[in-house]
Design a protein around this motif. Structure first.
Motif, PDB file in Angstrom:
ATOM      1  N   GLY A  75      14.143  21.340  -4.282  1.00  0.00           N
ATOM      2  CA  GLY A  75      13.658  20.788  -5.547  1.00  0.00           C
ATOM      3  C   GLY A  75      12.234  21.220  -5.823  1.00  0.00           C
ATOM      4  O   GLY A  75      11.888  21.590  -6.953  1.00  0.00           O
ATOM      5  N   LEU A  76      11.388  21.193  -4.799  1.00  0.00           N
ATOM      6  CA  LEU A  76       9.996  21.599  -4.955  1.00  0.00           C
ATOM      7  C   LEU A  76       9.902  23.084  -5.324  1.00  0.00           C
ATOM      8  O   LEU A  76       9.125  23.468  -6.200  1.00  0.00           O
ATOM      9  CB  LEU A  76       9.227  21.327  -3.665  1.00  0.00           C
ATOM     10  N   ALA A  77      10.731  23.909  -4.665  1.00  0.00           N
ATOM     11  CA  ALA A  77      10.714  25.340  -4.969  1.00  0.00           C
ATOM     12  C   ALA A  77      11.132  25.590  -6.417  1.00  0.00           C
ATOM     13  O   ALA A  77      10.536  26.414  -7.120  1.00  0.00           O
ATOM     14  CB  ALA A  77      11.638  26.081  -4.006  1.00  0.00           C
ATOM     15  N   ALA A  78      12.170  24.888  -6.860  1.00  0.00           N
ATOM     16  CA  ALA A  78      12.600  25.029  -8.258  1.00  0.00           C
ATOM     17  C   ALA A  78      11.503  24.553  -9.205  1.00  0.00           C
ATOM     18  O   ALA A  78      11.239  25.181 -10.239  1.00  0.00           O
ATOM     19  CB  ALA A  78      13.885  24.230  -8.492  1.00  0.00           C
ATOM     20  N   ILE A  84      12.858  23.491 -14.159  1.00  0.00           N
ATOM     21  CA  ILE A  84      12.679  22.041 -14.163  1.00  0.00           C
ATOM     22  C   ILE A  84      14.000  21.286 -14.101  1.00  0.00           C
ATOM     23  O   ILE A  84      14.111  20.271 -13.399  1.00  0.00           O
ATOM     24  CB  ILE A  84      11.861  21.620 -15.401  1.00  0.00           C
ATOM     25  N   ASP A  85      15.009  21.759 -14.803  1.00  0.00           N
ATOM     26  CA  ASP A  85      16.302  21.059 -14.766  1.00  0.00           C
ATOM     27  C   ASP A  85      16.879  21.063 -13.352  1.00  0.00           C
ATOM     28  O   ASP A  85      17.429  20.047 -12.892  1.00  0.00           O
ATOM     29  CB  ASP A  85      17.294  21.718 -15.733  1.00  0.00           C
ATOM     30  N   ASP A  86      16.748  22.191 -12.659  1.00  0.00           N
ATOM     31  CA  ASP A  86      17.229  22.255 -11.275  1.00  0.00           C
ATOM     32  C   ASP A  86      16.410  21.322 -10.387  1.00  0.00           C
ATOM     33  O   ASP A  86      16.972  20.668  -9.485  1.00  0.00           O
ATOM     34  CB  ASP A  86      17.130  23.682 -10.748  1.00  0.00           C
ATOM     35  N   ALA A  87      15.100  21.273 -10.623  1.00  0.00           N
ATOM     36  CA  ALA A  87      14.248  20.390  -9.823  1.00  0.00           C
ATOM     37  C   ALA A  87      14.660  18.935 -10.014  1.00  0.00           C
ATOM     38  O   ALA A  87      14.757  18.168  -9.039  1.00  0.00           O
ATOM     39  CB  ALA A  87      12.787  20.590 -10.208  1.00  0.00           C
TER      40      ALA A  87
END
Length: 517
Positions: A75-78, A84-87
Motif C-alpha cells: 500500500g505504501l509503495a502504491a 492512490i486507488d490501489d493504496a
C-alpha cells in the motif's frame, strides 16, 4: 542579443520522482509526505507500521503478521507511486486483517483525502487518533482534512492539538496559518507563517503564503517581494533564460528589446498586462509572450511591439523579465496601482464584432459565467441559483461558458432564457468582442472576470468565502478594476446571501434601464 535558438535548450523529459523513505520521514511517527503526494508538503504519512501485533509462538501468527506487513508495504509503495486507488484498497485490506494499526489508518486518511473522499478520510484519522492520540502529525493531517471540508473551527482545534503535542515541526505551524488564511484572517495567518519561518527561514511554502497574505492586506512592498518566491515552487513554470540578463527595474532600457515572459493562468496574464505600457515607455521594443488563446487581445495592449506564442521560437531580445514580476521590479504600490487601473487597457481585436439579436423589449444584455476549473478550488456557482434573475423581463442573458458546463442550460431547460455563445468563442478575442456588446457581465472568479474588467465592461463577480489575494477582504470594489463589483459568500459554501444581494441590485439596475427607455 539573445536568440531563441540559444535560449531554448532541449532538456530531457522529467521522470516522475519517487519519494524515498528518507524524505518521507524525519522520524517514524511524524514523516512528511512530499509535494508529489501533497500540494503544500503539509501531509504526514507513516513509512512503517509501528503497531503490528506482537508474535509469541506459532507459525500461523508469524504468517498472519507477515501478510499484514506485506499489505502495508504494498500500500505504501502504491501511495508513493501515486497509485492512490490501489493504496486505498491495500490499506483497507490490511486494516480488515488487523484494525489496531494507527499508522495504516493515518495513511488511509491521507490517501482518501487526496481522492477528495473527505468524510471517509476524517473517519480514518479519528480511528488513528483513538489508537495513538499523542501523534502530532496525525492531528495536523486531521486539521488539513477539516480545512478542505471548510470546517474551519474544528480544523483549528485539531491543528492546535498538534502544536500542543509538538510545536517544533514547521509544517504543523504552517498548516495552522493556512486555516486562518482560508478564514480571511490574514493578520493571524501571518503570525503563524512567521512562526514557521522562525523554524526554517527558507521554508518556501510559508514564504509564498506569507506574500499572498500581505497582498490581500494591501501591503504591496512586502507582498511583491515575497511573490518572487513563486519561482521556487515545485510546480513553477518559469524556465531559466541564461543567455540574456533579467531586468531588475533599474537598468536602462533605452534602445533595448525586452521580453516579458508568460506564466501562470489566463486571468493572471490579463491582470498583469496593465503594466506593459509602463515598460514600453522605457524600452525600444516590447516582446510579450503568452498562450495562444490570449494572442488576439494581447496585441491590443498599448506598447506591445511583438506577441509570441508560449512554446514557440523567440525573436531576438536583450533583457527579459516574467510578466508577473513587473510590480515588484517597478515598485508598484497602492497609489501607482490606482493610477494605472483607472482606464481600460484591453480591447476587442479589429475586425471582430458581435452580432446579437436580443428579443424585442430588451434593455439589458447580460453575459453569464457560472462555472470554472475545479482546482485549486471549485469556484463555480450553480446556474440554478441564478434562476430568480433569469426570469426578469427586459433582460437578455448570454452564456460565455465554453466547457462541459454549457450542458447546464439544457439540463435545466433554460434555452428560452439563456443564449449559448459557446460555439462562437474560440479565443479571448472572440470573448472580448462579445463582452463589449454586453451591458453587464455576471461571473465567478475566473479569467472572464479579468477580461471584463480590463475591457472596462461592468462586471459583477461572485466570490467564494475564502478570498483570493487580489480581491482582498471586506470590500465590494477592487483596486484592480474600477468596473468590478464583488458579491461575497458570508459563510463557506453558501451562496444565498450573495445571490440575494446581487438579485436586489440587478432589479434596481434593470428598473433604471426600463425607466430610461
Amino acid at each position: 542579443m539573445a536568440k531563441a535558438a540559444t535560449t531554448r535548450k532541449k532538456r530531457p523529459a522529467k521522470k516522475a520522482s519517487k519519494p524515498s523513505a528518507d524524505n518521507m520521514a524525519a522520524k517514524q511517527d511524524d514523516p512528511v509526505i512530499p509535494a508529489k503526494d501533497a500540494p503544500k508538503k503539509t501531509e504526514d504519512v507513516a513509512t512503517s507500521d509501528q503497531s503490528m501485533p506482537s508474535v509469541k509462538n506459532g507459525d500461523a501468527a508469524v504468517q498472519r503478521r507477515q501478510v499484514i506487513s506485506d499489505l502495508f508495504q504494498r500500500g505504501l509503495a502504491a501511495h508513493q507511486a501515486g497509485q492512490i486507488d490501489d493504496a486505498i484498497r491495500l490499506y483497507s485490506t490490511a486494516l480488515r486483517q488487523n484494525p489496531n494499526q494507527p499508522d495504516v489508518w493515518n495513511n488511509l486518511g491521507v490517501a482518501l483525502r487526496r481522492s477528495k473522499k473527505f468524510e471517509a478520510a476524517l473517519i480514518a484519522y479519528r480511528r488513528a487518533a483513538d489508537l495513538r492520540p499523542g501523534n502530532a502529525g496525525l492531528w495536523s493531517n486531521m486539521g488539513n482534512c477539516l480545512r478542505e471540508m471548510m470546517r474551519f473551527d474544528e480544523a483549528l482545534v485539531a491543528h492546535k492539538k498538534a502544536l500542543e503535542l509538538d510545536d517544533t515541526v514547521k509544517s504543523h505551524t504552517f498548516n495552522t496559518g493556512l486555516v486562518y488564511r482560508d478564514m480571511n484572517r490574514f493578520e493571524e495567518a501571518l503570525d503563524y507563517f512567521d512562526r514557521a519561518l522562525a523554524i526554517d527561514p527558507d521554508y518556501v511554502d510559508a514564504n509564498w503564503d506569507k506574500s499572498l497574505a500581505h497582498l490581500a492586506l494591501g501591503n504591496y512592498a512586502e507582498g511583491w517581494a515575497g511573490y518572487e518566491t513563486r519561482r521556487k515552487l515545485a510546480d513553477n513554470p518559469i524556465r531559466p533564460l541564461e543567455t540574456a540578463p533579467e531586468w531588475d527595474g533599474k537598468a536602462d532600457l533605452r534602445g533595448k528589446r525586452i521580453l516579458l515572459r508568460a506564466e501562470q493562468g489566463f486571468g493572471d496574464m490579463i491582470q498583469f498586462a496593465r503594466f506593459v505600457p509602463l515598460v514600453a515607455q522605457k524600452a525600444a521594443h516590447v516582446i510579450l509572450e503568452c498562450r495562444k488563446e490570449l494572442i488576439p487581445i494581447m496585441k491590443t495592449v498599448s506598447g506591445v511591439g511583438t506577441v509570441v506564442e508560449k512554446g514557440r521560437a523567440l525573436p531576438e531580445f536583450d533583457v527579459h523579465v516574467p510578466l508577473l514580476s513587473l510590480p515588484h521590479v517597478m515598485g508598484i504600490g497602492s497609489k501607482e496601482l490606482q493610477k494605472i487601473s483607472t482606464d481600460s487597457y484591453i480591447s476587442a481585436p479589429q475586425g471582430k464584432r458581435a452580432r446579437l439579436a436580443p428579443p424585442p423589449g430588451t434593455v439589458l444584455k447580460v453575459g453569464l459565467i457560472w462555472a470554472g476549473k475545479l482546482n485549486p478550488r471549485d469556484r463555480s456557482c450553480p446556474l440554478e441559483t441564478l434562476l430568480p434573475i433569469l426570469s426578469a423581463k427586459g433582460a437578455a442573458f448570454y452564456s460565455f461558458q465554453i466547457d462541459d458546463r454549457r450542458g447546464d442550460i439544457d439540463k435545466l431547460g433554460l434555452h428560452a432564457f439563456v443564449t449559448d455563445l459557446g460555439d462562437h468563442i474560440h479565443d479571448f478575442g472572440d470573448s472580448a468582442a462579445l463582452m463589449q456588446a454586453m451591458d453587464l457581465v455576471i461571473t465567478i472568479d475566473s479569467s472572464p472576470a479579468h477580461l471584463a474588467g480590463a475591457l472596462g465592461v461592468p462586471v459583477w463577480m461572485l466570490q467564494l468565502y475564502t478570498t483570493d489575494w487580489r480581491w482582498m477582504v471586506h470590500r465590494a470594489d477592487s483596486p484592480w478594476y474600477p468596473t468590478l463589483r464583488i458579491y461575497r459568500q458570508d459563510k463557506p459554501g453558501d451562496w444565498s446571501s450573495a445571490i440575494q444581494k446581487l438579485g436586489s441590485d440587478f432589479s434596481t439596475l434593470l428598473q433604471a434601464r426600463m425607466n430610461a427607455q
